[in-house]
Design an enzyme around this catalytic site. Structure first.
Site, short mmCIF file in Angstrom:
data_model
loop_
_atom_site.label_atom_id
_atom_site.label_comp_id
_atom_site.label_asym_id
_atom_site.label_seq_id
_atom_site.Cartn_x
_atom_site.Cartn_y
_atom_site.Cartn_z
CB CYS A 175 12.70 96.97 13.13
SG CYS A 175 14.18 97.96 13.32
CD GLU B 195 18.21 94.69 21.85
OE1 GLU B 195 17.92 94.43 23.02
OE2 GLU B 195 18.64 95.78 21.48
CB CYS C 232 26.77 100.28 14.86
SG CYS C 232 26.48 101.19 13.32
CB CYS D 37 25.41 108.12 14.99
SG CYS D 37 25.60 107.71 13.24
CB CYS E 192 23.00 105.87 17.65
SG CYS E 192 22.37 104.21 17.39
CB CYS F 141 14.96 105.08 16.35
SG CYS F 141 13.85 104.74 15.02
#
Ligand code: SAH
Length: 361
Positions: A124, A111, A131, A135, A138, A354
């Site tokens: 962004c 994205e 990933c 975390c 997230c 985010c």
């Protein structure tokens, strides 16, 4: 590609392996010098870069001819360095103008978000599909890791998003805050920063390109030495006990080591200021004592704190503090002499904020 396997865990959760071959040599990934060699002159290379930045929209396949480049020279590039294969899977625009694009890149979905500002827009970009980090707060982490993106694919995201920029607010800022941990794909990230900032279109100012890390120390140190771009550190907590629960790799690279790396860079007179991202969670890290510790940790650093109220998502129990608490926290940090802004979520209704980039397909 440099893949640094996180040694804090058994390794990244590798998602489905991709069958499609990912081209490594692509037009958007070629350094200017290399492009000039292939096209036979720097003037032609600049013309090709200008065309890439001005094409609206970026075509899926390179055309037979572009202005300012001879057909023969162009044909060589078309044959050896195509565009990274991509399709726009979805495009959603929020009322505030934030536009979220889901791109398919050789079978991996990432994205890219365009965030319009008053005079400039920010793009962004993602550095990985999924990933390599874990975390706890997230949404991307819930996807696992699919693969690293190439430099050409990162630059392509900028170009595609740039096609959506409002006329009055050109896309001159880039933040690596989409999917992925940039320091785990650092070769490609450094190359992409270079393509975006070298002496050819889009020629972004290095000060307007910001790479955000969850605190992968070896990569951070290398980035600070090798790049002129800005660094954002997602600190998110003020004690290691607290941070380790939220970001497991803190066990390997604790807070003091991360901030020492910033202090070393400052000591080398790099001219940088350091963005410190601090996601706020209700009753986790939003107390007065947290604010005081945050200020103490940043003592002597030209730091700029961005407070990000947590974006809640289904299946995750963390919640943002009430608005008043966010503002009180900001005041405490600000009154202690540290620059501090609140990044209120934008594009919330399209899950572009985010940590939400995995959601809402
Ligand atoms: N891996 C990099 C870049 C991607 S995350 C990094 O960690 O910095 C970009 C920012 O979003 C980080 O500051 C991260 O802490 C923050 N973030 C992640 N999940 C979030 C959530 N659910 N709500 C608010 N911010 C979040």
């Amino acid at each position: 590609m440099s893949f640094m396997a996180p040694d804090d865990t058994a390794g990244p959760a590798v998602g489905r392996q991709l069958q499609c071959a990912v081209p490594t040599e692509t037009l958007t990934g070629l350094p200017l010098d290399e492009l000039a060699d292939r096209l036979g002159s720097r003037t032609r290379a600049l013309a090709a870069r200008r065309w890439l930045c001005e094409a609206r929209p970026i075509p899926a396949v390179l055309p037979d001819r572009i202005p300012g480049v001879s057909a023969r020279a162009w044909e060589t590039v078309r044959a050896t360095a195509p565009l990274p294969p991509f399709t726009i899977v979805s495009r959603r625009q929020a009322a505030d103008g934030t536009t979220k694009l889901a791109l398919d890149l050789s079978g991996a979905t990432v994205e890219t978000v365009l965030i319009p500002g008053r005079e400039r827009s920010t793009v962004c970009v993602s550095s990985q599909a999924g990933c390599t980090r874990h975390c706890r707060f997230c949404a991307t982490a819930t996807l696992g890791f699919t693969r690293h993106l190439t430099a050409g694919e990162i630059v392509l995201q900028y170009l595609v998003a740039r096609g959506e920029e409002p006329r009055a607010a050109p896309a001159r800022n880039v933040v690596f805050m989409g999917m992925g941990e940039p320091m785990d794909n650092l070769d490609a990230v450094l190359a992409a920063v270079d393509r975006l900032t070298e002496e050819a279109p889009p020629r972004l100012a290095a000060g307007r390109v910001t790479v955000s890390t969850s605190g992968v120390l070896p990569g951070m140190v290398r980035f600070l030495r090798e790049s002129r771009a800005q660094l954002a550190l997602s600190l998110n907590a003020t004690t290691d006990a607290q941070r380790e629960r939220l970001m497991p790799h803190d066990r390997v690279w604790p807070i003091a080591a991360l901030l020492d790396a910033l202090r070393d860079d400052y000591g080398r007179a790099s001219g940088r200021r350091y963005f410190i991202e601090y996601v706020l969670w209700n009753d986790v890290n939003d107390g007065d004592a947290d604010a005081a510790r945050l200020v103490a940790l940043l003592d002597g650093l030209p730091a700029h704190v961005n407070l990000i109220p947590h974006n809640a998502f289904a299946g995750n129990l963390l919640q943002p503090p009430a608005r008043g608490r966010v503002l009180a926290f900001q005041r405490l940090v600000h009154d202690a002499g540290v620059r501090c802004l609140v990044r209120w979520p934008r594009g919330g209704q399209i899950a572009a904020a985010c940590g939400q980039l995995a959601l809402g397909r």
